[in-house]
Enzyme design. Structure first.
Site, PDB file in Angstrom:
ATOM      1  N   ASN A  12     -12.440 -37.378-116.533  1.00  0.00           N
ATOM      2  CA  ASN A  12     -11.777 -37.829-117.766  1.00  0.00           C
ATOM      3  C   ASN A  12     -12.675 -37.711-119.001  1.00  0.00           C
ATOM      4  O   ASN A  12     -12.183 -37.699-120.134  1.00  0.00           O
ATOM      5  CB  ASN A  12     -11.284 -39.285-117.641  1.00  0.00           C
ATOM      6  CG  ASN A  12     -10.037 -39.432-116.800  1.00  0.00           C
ATOM      7  OD1 ASN A  12      -9.737 -40.514-116.298  1.00  0.00           O
ATOM      8  ND2 ASN A  12      -9.282 -38.345-116.632  1.00  0.00           N
TER       9      ASN A  12
ATOM     10  N   ASP B 254      -1.524 -43.012-112.228  1.00  0.00           N
ATOM     11  CA  ASP B 254      -1.243 -41.744-112.902  1.00  0.00           C
ATOM     12  C   ASP B 254       0.116 -41.793-113.595  1.00  0.00           C
ATOM     13  O   ASP B 254       1.032 -42.473-113.123  1.00  0.00           O
ATOM     14  CB  ASP B 254      -1.274 -40.619-111.852  1.00  0.00           C
ATOM     15  CG  ASP B 254      -1.361 -39.246-112.493  1.00  0.00           C
ATOM     16  OD1 ASP B 254      -1.655 -39.151-113.712  1.00  0.00           O
ATOM     17  OD2 ASP B 254      -1.126 -38.254-111.779  1.00  0.00           O
TER      18      ASP B 254
HETATM   19  C1  FPP Z   1      -3.685 -41.259-115.898  1.00  0.00           C
HETATM   20  O1  FPP Z   1      -2.659 -41.034-116.785  1.00  0.00           O
HETATM   21  C2  FPP Z   1      -4.431 -42.471-116.148  1.00  0.00           C
HETATM   22  C3  FPP Z   1      -5.688 -42.496-116.684  1.00  0.00           C
HETATM   23  C4  FPP Z   1      -6.351 -41.392-117.321  1.00  0.00           C
HETATM   24  C5  FPP Z   1      -6.533 -43.687-116.597  1.00  0.00           C
HETATM   25  C6  FPP Z   1      -5.854 -44.971-116.282  1.00  0.00           C
HETATM   26  C7  FPP Z   1      -5.876 -45.854-117.446  1.00  0.00           C
HETATM   27  C8  FPP Z   1      -5.082 -46.914-117.596  1.00  0.00           C
HETATM   28  C9  FPP Z   1      -4.132 -47.360-116.583  1.00  0.00           C
HETATM   29  C10 FPP Z   1      -5.075 -47.678-118.847  1.00  0.00           C
HETATM   30  C11 FPP Z   1      -6.161 -48.643-119.024  1.00  0.00           C
HETATM   31  C12 FPP Z   1      -6.792 -49.230-117.843  1.00  0.00           C
HETATM   32  C13 FPP Z   1      -7.592 -50.291-117.919  1.00  0.00           C
HETATM   33  C14 FPP Z   1      -8.272 -50.805-116.720  1.00  0.00           C
HETATM   34  C15 FPP Z   1      -7.824 -50.972-119.169  1.00  0.00           C
HETATM   35  P1  FPP Z   1      -2.585 -39.613-117.437  1.00  0.00           P
HETATM   36  O2  FPP Z   1      -3.015 -39.759-118.848  1.00  0.00           O
HETATM   37  O3  FPP Z   1      -3.339 -38.605-116.663  1.00  0.00           O
HETATM   38  O4  FPP Z   1      -1.031 -39.326-117.322  1.00  0.00           O
HETATM   39  P2  FPP Z   1      -0.318 -37.903-117.265  1.00  0.00           P
HETATM   40  O5  FPP Z   1      -0.763 -37.242-115.980  1.00  0.00           O
HETATM   41  O6  FPP Z   1       1.130 -38.254-117.256  1.00  0.00           O
HETATM   42  O7  FPP Z   1      -0.732 -37.150-118.489  1.00  0.00           O
END
Ligand code: FPP
Length: 269
Positions: A63, A15
Site C-alpha cells: 500500500n 477489501d
Molecule cells: C482495501 O480497500 C483496504 C485498504 C487499503 C486498507 C484498509 C483500510 C481501512 C479499512 C480503513 C481504515 C482502517 C483503520 C484500522 C483505521 P481498497 O482501497 O483496496 O478497495 P478497492 O479494492 O475497492 O479499491
C-alpha cells in the site's frame, strides 16, 4: 444462536473500500472512512461473540505504492481512528497490538500507536492486532535475517532451526495462528497477508464490500467455519483447535537431511 466452535483467532483482509466509494460517486477516502466504521463495528461484534484474537490488514507493505494523497489519507485516518476508539477499547477490555514494519510509519502515527498500545496493555478480553506496513514475505525475510545473525554469531546451529523456532521470530509469535481468514469484496487471494501463519487456516470469501461488513456477515462466516472439518493434513479426525495435536511425527533432523539429500521428497503436507 451462533454455531460453535467460535474461532479463537480471526484474521480479515478488509477489501473493497474503493469500490464502495466509486459505486456512490464518492472519492476513495470516503470509502476508507466508511471502512473505519466497519472496523469499529467488527471489533465490537468479535468481542460479543467471544473471539480472542482479531487481526486486521489495515495497511499492506504494498500500500506504500499508492498515491501520496491516499497514503496520507490512510495514515491520517489511522491516527483519528485510534484516538477515537480508545474509550471503546477500554469499555470492552480490548488490548491493541500491531504487526508490520512499523519503523516505516510517520513519527506521529507511530507515537499514537505506541500510546494506545500502552494504554490498553492490561486488557485481556480480546487482542486486536492491526497489521500496518505489513507484508508476509517481508515478515519472513526479517525473521530469516534475525536467525542468520544468530547463526553467524555462533549462538544457533542451522539444524536447530525448526517450525517452532522460526515462528518465534515472526511478529505474530505471541499469538496462535488464525483459525479463520475472511476476505471481503469477492477477491480470492492472500495478498501477502500472514503467509506463514495461514498454512491451515480456513478461508472464507464474501462478496460484501468492507464498508458494508456487518455482524450478520461475521456470523455467516463463523457459521460456515463451524461446519468444516479441520484435518490439518490428516485423512480423518475431528475438529482440532490445538496445533500441537496435529504435529506429524517427522524423522529427526539428521534423518530428514539424509532423506532430502537423496531425492528431495519426504515432506508431509
Ligand atoms: C482495501 O480497500 C483496504 C485498504 C487499503 C486498507 C484498509 C483500510 C481501512 C479499512 C480503513 C481504515 C482502517 C483503520 C484500522 C483505521 P481498497 O482501497 O483496496 O478497495 P478497492 O479494492 O475497492 O479499491
Amino acid at each position: 444462536m451462533i454455531a460453535t466452535p467460535i474461532p479463537t483467532h480471526i484474521a480479515i483482509i478488509m477489501d473493497g473500500n474503493g469500490r464502495w466509494a466509486k459505486a456512490r460517486g464518492l472519492p476513495r477516502y470516503a470509502g476508507h472512512h466508511a471502512g473505519a466504521e466497519a472496523v469499529s463495528r467488527t471489533v465490537e461484534a468479535c468481542c460479543e461473540l467471544g473471539v480472542r484474537v482479531l487481526t486486521l490488514y489495515a495497511f499492506s507493505w504494498e500500500n506504500w505504492n499508492r498515491s501520496p494523497e491516499e497514503v496520507g489519507d490512510l495514515m491520517g485516518l489511522l491516527d483519528v481512528f485510534l484516538r477515537r476508539e480508545l474509550p471503546k477499547l477500554r469499555r470492552h477490555q480490548v488490548r491493541l497490538q500491531a504487526i508490520g514494519r512499523l519503523k516505516e510509519l510517520p513519527a506521529a502515527q507511530r507515537a499514537t500507536l505506541q500510546e494506545i498500545i500502552a494504554q490498553t496493555a492490561s486488557f485481556d478480553r480480546m487482542t486486536l492486532i492491526l497489521a500496518i506496513s505489513y507484508g508476509g514475505r517481508q515478515e519472513i525475510i526479517d525473521a530469516v535475517r534475525r536467525l542468520a545473525q544468530r547463526v553467524q554469531a555462533g549462538s544457533l546451529q542451522p539444524q536447530e532451526i525448526d517450525e517452532e523456532r522460526f515462528s518465534q521470530q515472526l511478529d505474530t509469535a505471541p499469538w496462535p495462528d488464525p483459525d479463520l481468514l475472511i476476505r471481503t469484496s469477492g477477491e480470492q487471494r492472500l495478498s501477502n497477508f500472514l503467509l506463514w501463519q495461514s498454512s491451515y487456516t480456513e478461508l472464507y470469501v464474501t462478496a460484501t464490500l468492507w464498508p458494508d461488513f456487518s455482524k450478520q456477515d461475521l456470523v455467516a462466516a463463523i457459521t460456515d467455519y463451524a461446519r468444516r472439518e479441520r484435518r490439518f493434513g490428516r485423512t480423518q479426525g475431528g475438529f482440532c483447535e490445538v496445533p500441537s495435536a496435529h504435529t506429524p511425527v517427522l524423522p529427526s533432523s539428521d534423518e530428514a537431511e539424509a532423506d532430502s539429500s537423496q531425492d528431495g521428497v519426504g515432506t508431509i503436507r
